[in-house]
Design an enzyme around this catalytic site. Structure first.
Site, PDB file in Angstrom:
ATOM      1  N   MET A  14      41.746 -69.045  -4.747  1.00 21.88           N
ATOM      2  CA  MET A  14      41.823 -67.688  -4.190  1.00 21.88           C
ATOM      3  C   MET A  14      43.228 -67.089  -4.344  1.00 21.88           C
ATOM      4  O   MET A  14      43.396 -66.005  -4.899  1.00 21.88           O
ATOM      5  CB  MET A  14      41.401 -67.718  -2.720  1.00 21.88           C
ATOM      6  CG  MET A  14      41.317 -66.353  -2.107  1.00 21.88           C
ATOM      7  SD  MET A  14      40.378 -66.357  -0.587  1.00 21.88           S
ATOM      8  CE  MET A  14      41.251 -67.566   0.386  1.00 21.88           C
ATOM      9  N   VAL A  15      44.247 -67.819  -3.893  1.00 18.81           N
ATOM     10  CA  VAL A  15      45.615 -67.299  -4.006  1.00 18.81           C
ATOM     11  C   VAL A  15      46.007 -67.209  -5.482  1.00 18.81           C
ATOM     12  O   VAL A  15      46.584 -66.217  -5.938  1.00 18.81           O
ATOM     13  CB  VAL A  15      46.613 -68.183  -3.229  1.00 18.81           C
ATOM     14  CG1 VAL A  15      48.051 -67.767  -3.520  1.00 18.81           C
ATOM     15  CG2 VAL A  15      46.339 -68.108  -1.730  1.00 18.81           C
ATOM     16  N   SER A  40      40.447 -80.363 -13.123  1.00 17.32           N
ATOM     17  CA  SER A  40      39.042 -80.756 -13.317  1.00 17.32           C
ATOM     18  C   SER A  40      38.444 -80.340 -14.663  1.00 17.32           C
ATOM     19  O   SER A  40      37.388 -80.836 -15.036  1.00 17.32           O
ATOM     20  CB  SER A  40      38.190 -80.147 -12.197  1.00 17.32           C
ATOM     21  OG  SER A  40      38.355 -78.753 -12.198  1.00 17.32           O
ATOM     22  N   GLN A  74      48.049 -74.848  -6.087  1.00 17.90           N
ATOM     23  CA  GLN A  74      47.064 -75.926  -6.052  1.00 17.90           C
ATOM     24  C   GLN A  74      46.944 -76.560  -4.665  1.00 17.90           C
ATOM     25  O   GLN A  74      45.962 -77.197  -4.352  1.00 17.90           O
ATOM     26  CB  GLN A  74      47.449 -76.988  -7.098  1.00 17.90           C
ATOM     27  CG  GLN A  74      46.461 -78.124  -7.257  1.00 17.90           C
ATOM     28  CD  GLN A  74      45.128 -77.665  -7.859  1.00 17.90           C
ATOM     29  OE1 GLN A  74      45.071 -76.705  -8.623  1.00 17.90           O
ATOM     30  NE2 GLN A  74      44.047 -78.312  -7.493  1.00 17.90           N
ATOM     31  N   CYS A 136      52.064 -67.040   5.638  1.00 13.20           N
ATOM     32  CA  CYS A 136      51.650 -65.642   5.487  1.00 13.20           C
ATOM     33  C   CYS A 136      52.012 -64.789   6.715  1.00 13.20           C
ATOM     34  O   CYS A 136      52.515 -63.674   6.579  1.00 13.20           O
ATOM     35  CB  CYS A 136      50.157 -65.565   5.222  1.00 13.20           C
ATOM     36  SG  CYS A 136      49.169 -66.651   6.238  1.00 13.20           S
ATOM     37  N   GLN A 163      44.502 -63.454  13.061  1.00 11.29           N
ATOM     38  CA  GLN A 163      44.546 -63.876  11.665  1.00 11.29           C
ATOM     39  C   GLN A 163      43.158 -63.939  11.025  1.00 11.29           C
ATOM     40  O   GLN A 163      42.197 -64.402  11.617  1.00 11.29           O
ATOM     41  CB  GLN A 163      45.254 -65.234  11.566  1.00 11.29           C
ATOM     42  CG  GLN A 163      46.711 -65.127  11.974  1.00 11.29           C
ATOM     43  CD  GLN A 163      47.504 -66.405  11.842  1.00 11.29           C
ATOM     44  OE1 GLN A 163      48.290 -66.719  12.734  1.00 11.29           O
ATOM     45  NE2 GLN A 163      47.355 -67.147  10.760  1.00 11.29           N
ATOM     46  N   GLY A 167      42.975 -66.922   5.572  1.00 10.06           N
ATOM     47  CA  GLY A 167      44.095 -67.837   5.778  1.00 10.06           C
ATOM     48  C   GLY A 167      43.647 -69.284   5.856  1.00 10.06           C
ATOM     49  O   GLY A 167      44.407 -70.210   5.574  1.00 10.06           O
ATOM     50  N   PRO A 194      17.708 -47.780  20.388  1.00 11.20           N
ATOM     51  CA  PRO A 194      18.542 -47.436  21.541  1.00 11.20           C
ATOM     52  C   PRO A 194      17.813 -47.647  22.869  1.00 11.20           C
ATOM     53  O   PRO A 194      18.444 -47.759  23.917  1.00 11.20           O
ATOM     54  CB  PRO A 194      18.869 -45.951  21.334  1.00 11.20           C
ATOM     55  CG  PRO A 194      18.128 -45.495  20.147  1.00 11.20           C
ATOM     56  CD  PRO A 194      17.385 -46.639  19.540  1.00 11.20           C
ATOM     57  N   GLU A 242      50.917 -73.531  13.288  1.00 16.55           N
ATOM     58  CA  GLU A 242      51.045 -72.135  12.847  1.00 16.55           C
ATOM     59  C   GLU A 242      52.050 -71.395  13.743  1.00 16.55           C
ATOM     60  O   GLU A 242      52.852 -70.600  13.269  1.00 16.55           O
ATOM     61  CB  GLU A 242      49.659 -71.459  12.906  1.00 16.55           C
ATOM     62  CG  GLU A 242      49.615 -70.057  12.334  1.00 16.55           C
ATOM     63  CD  GLU A 242      49.595 -70.015  10.813  1.00 16.55           C
ATOM     64  OE1 GLU A 242      49.649 -71.078  10.164  1.00 16.55           O
ATOM     65  OE2 GLU A 242      49.552 -68.899  10.269  1.00 16.55           O
ATOM     66  N   ARG A 268      42.639 -66.859  15.394  1.00 17.41           N
ATOM     67  CA  ARG A 268      41.789 -66.492  14.250  1.00 17.41           C
ATOM     68  C   ARG A 268      40.752 -65.478  14.716  1.00 17.41           C
ATOM     69  O   ARG A 268      40.121 -65.674  15.763  1.00 17.41           O
ATOM     70  CB  ARG A 268      41.086 -67.755  13.732  1.00 17.41           C
ATOM     71  CG  ARG A 268      40.293 -67.543  12.462  1.00 17.41           C
ATOM     72  CD  ARG A 268      41.135 -67.513  11.213  1.00 17.41           C
ATOM     73  NE  ARG A 268      41.755 -68.795  10.935  1.00 17.41           N
ATOM     74  CZ  ARG A 268      42.823 -68.948  10.168  1.00 17.41           C
ATOM     75  NH1 ARG A 268      43.404 -67.910   9.588  1.00 17.41           N
ATOM     76  NH2 ARG A 268      43.341 -70.141   9.970  1.00 17.41           N
ATOM     77  N   HIS A 275      45.940 -60.198   7.983  1.00 16.95           N
ATOM     78  CA  HIS A 275      46.429 -60.700   9.260  1.00 16.95           C
ATOM     79  C   HIS A 275      47.069 -59.541  10.042  1.00 16.95           C
ATOM     80  O   HIS A 275      47.808 -58.732   9.481  1.00 16.95           O
ATOM     81  CB  HIS A 275      47.521 -61.761   9.043  1.00 16.95           C
ATOM     82  CG  HIS A 275      46.993 -63.096   8.602  1.00 16.95           C
ATOM     83  ND1 HIS A 275      45.669 -63.378   8.405  1.00 16.95           N
ATOM     84  CD2 HIS A 275      47.659 -64.261   8.338  1.00 16.95           C
ATOM     85  CE1 HIS A 275      45.534 -64.643   8.033  1.00 16.95           C
ATOM     86  NE2 HIS A 275      46.719 -65.199   7.979  1.00 16.95           N
ATOM     87  N   GLN A 351      47.118 -60.922   3.671  1.00 13.13           N
ATOM     88  CA  GLN A 351      47.749 -62.244   3.630  1.00 13.13           C
ATOM     89  C   GLN A 351      47.655 -62.885   2.242  1.00 13.13           C
ATOM     90  O   GLN A 351      48.360 -63.853   1.977  1.00 13.13           O
ATOM     91  CB  GLN A 351      47.204 -63.138   4.734  1.00 13.13           C
ATOM     92  CG  GLN A 351      45.804 -63.649   4.573  1.00 13.13           C
ATOM     93  CD  GLN A 351      45.735 -65.002   3.907  1.00 13.13           C
ATOM     94  OE1 GLN A 351      44.764 -65.304   3.211  1.00 13.13           O
ATOM     95  NE2 GLN A 351      46.742 -65.813   4.089  1.00 13.13           N
TER      96      GLN A 351
HETATM   97  N1  HSE Z   1      48.166 -70.711   7.764  1.00 10.05           N
HETATM   98  C1  HSE Z   1      47.711 -69.391   7.580  1.00 10.05           C
HETATM   99  C2  HSE Z   1      46.393 -69.158   8.236  1.00 10.05           C
HETATM  100  C3  HSE Z   1      47.559 -69.007   6.141  1.00 10.05           C
HETATM  101  O1  HSE Z   1      45.728 -70.150   8.582  1.00 10.05           O
HETATM  102  O2  HSE Z   1      46.003 -68.023   8.426  1.00 10.05           O
HETATM  103  C4  HSE Z   1      48.546 -69.579   5.193  1.00 10.05           C
HETATM  104  O3  HSE Z   1      49.862 -69.129   5.372  1.00 10.05           O
END
Ligand code: HSE
Length: 371
Positions: A14-15, A40, A74, A136, A163, A167, A194, A242, A268, A275, A351
């Site tokens: 993803m990143v 892989s 990675q 992030c 967050q 993340g 309704p 975190e 979260r 974020h 993020q």
């Molecule tokens: N640790 C962060 C999170 C993302 O869990 O949102 C990576 O920096």
């Protein structure tokens, strides 16, 4: 030496995908010769970028060492396994890494150049070879309020975070959407009507969230329709890792001496990839709101002060408004009742961009200019 030969690892995740997309868009690959590595799919065709051929083995130290710089998304296990081996074998190239493994080491600098360019420049001049992206949340907080730090106006910061699922990883984003689907299915019929009893709808949703078949393999709890006030593993003082990073990394990024306290709770929530953070800032002295706002706005080219009113807040200050954007809005700026030095603010950032990919591609650009 000109830095022209670069290896990329973890570019399909993803990143890594966001990073590669940004590098292509900004023309970063011009003049570069790239090797694409895989854990892989060795030998399969790589992306037709930077003259790269077939995918090379991400554990082949000789192939890695043929590069002047390696950018990796990675993950930390890969860094722990490969970087010490590469260095022991004598590789002296630049290691640019999204993972946290090397962040706090003395032989690394955390890169966030709109905020700490002088720190990075000093690191390059002193021969540092490890350039690591920050956490992030920390990077996004500093992007939002670096103007205040630059003026020396920050006595401490408390950051309460909201967050996004991203993340935690791509599989977690999927799980969030699956949870939403289950909730949607449970409320179908009742939600549209309704005239239906609201407490019946609430009961259906609540029963779904606590049912055995509710999808929570990744998060361990409901995120959709709920939240999780715990991110990462625990630390000895009751904080999560975190939360620990807020103080540790912000002070390393800014090279503060003495350190400026940063602490708060990390939560979260059911956002996809942006974020948010509610900040309480104790200023070193009472400073007018208009001065505060203009200094925040001058902090860098990406921060946007959002007027403290409902329309601007709804339009500009949400994960939805920021998704996919490099802008870092900060709003709800006002003085708190605790006293004229106490400032509240709310900020949002993507993020995957400033929180992950962007500082890495900019570190490579800076290195290419300097070495
Ligand atoms: N640790 C962060 C999170 C993302 O869990 O949102 C990576 O920096």
């Amino acid at each position: 030496m000109s830095l022209s030969k670069v290896g990329l690892v973890g570019w399909r995740g993803m990143v890594g995908s966001v990073l590669l997309e940004r590098m292509q868009r900004e023309g970063d690959l011009n003049g570069l010769s790239c090797d694409f590595f895989s854990t892989s799919q060795v030998g399969q065709p790589g992306p037709a970028l930077g003259g790269g051929g077939a995918l090379k083995d991400a554990f082949d130290l000789e192939a890695l060492a043929a590069n002047q710089a390696i950018i990796t998304c990675q993950g930390g296990d890969y860094t722990s396994q490969v970087l010490p081996a590469l260095r022991s074998a004598g590789w002296d190239g630049y290691w640019i890494d999204a993972a946290s493994t090397k962040r706090m080491d003395e032989d690394s600098v955390i890169v966030l150049d709109p905020v700490n360019r002088p720190v990075i420049e000093r690191a390059i001049a002193s021969g540092i070879k490890n350039f690591i992206g920050g956490n992030c949340t920390v990077s996004l907080m500093l992007m939002a309020i670096c103007g205040l730090y630059q003026r020396g106006w920050v006595e401490w910061v408390s950051s309460m975070t909201y967050q996004a699922a991203s993340g935690a990883g791509a599989a977690h984003m999927r799980e969030l959407v699956l949870q939403m689907q289950q909730i949607g299915a449970a409320g179908a019929g009742l939600a549209e009507d309704p005239a239906s009893a609201i407490l019946e709808l609430d009961r259906q949703v609540s029963a779904t969230l606590s049912a055995d078949d509710f999808r929570k393999e990744k998060f361990g709890a409901a995120l959709a329709g709920s939240l999780i006030p715990w991110i990462d593993r625990d630390m000895p003082d009751g904080a999560t890792r975190e939360e620990w990073k807020g103080h540790a990394e912000s002070n390393k990024i800014l090279d503060n001496d003495p350190p400026i306290p940063v602490d708060g709770l990390c939560v979260r929530v059911g956002a996809m990839r942006c974020h948010s953070q509610a900040l309480t800032i104790k200023l070193t002295r009472p400073i007018s709101l208009s001065e505060v706002e203009s200094v925040i706005q001058e902090g860098n080219n990406w921060v946007d002060v959002v007027p403290n009113n409902r329309d601007a807040t709804l339009a500009k200050l949400s994960p939805q408004a920021v998704n996919g954007s490099l802008r870092v809005p900060i709003g709800r700026i006002r003085k708190l009742k605790m006293g004229p030095e106490y400032l509240a603010a709310f900020t949002v950032g993507d993020q995957l961009l400033w929180g992950a990919a962007e500082p890495l591609r900019r570190a490579l650009t800076l290195l290419r200019e300097r070495v």
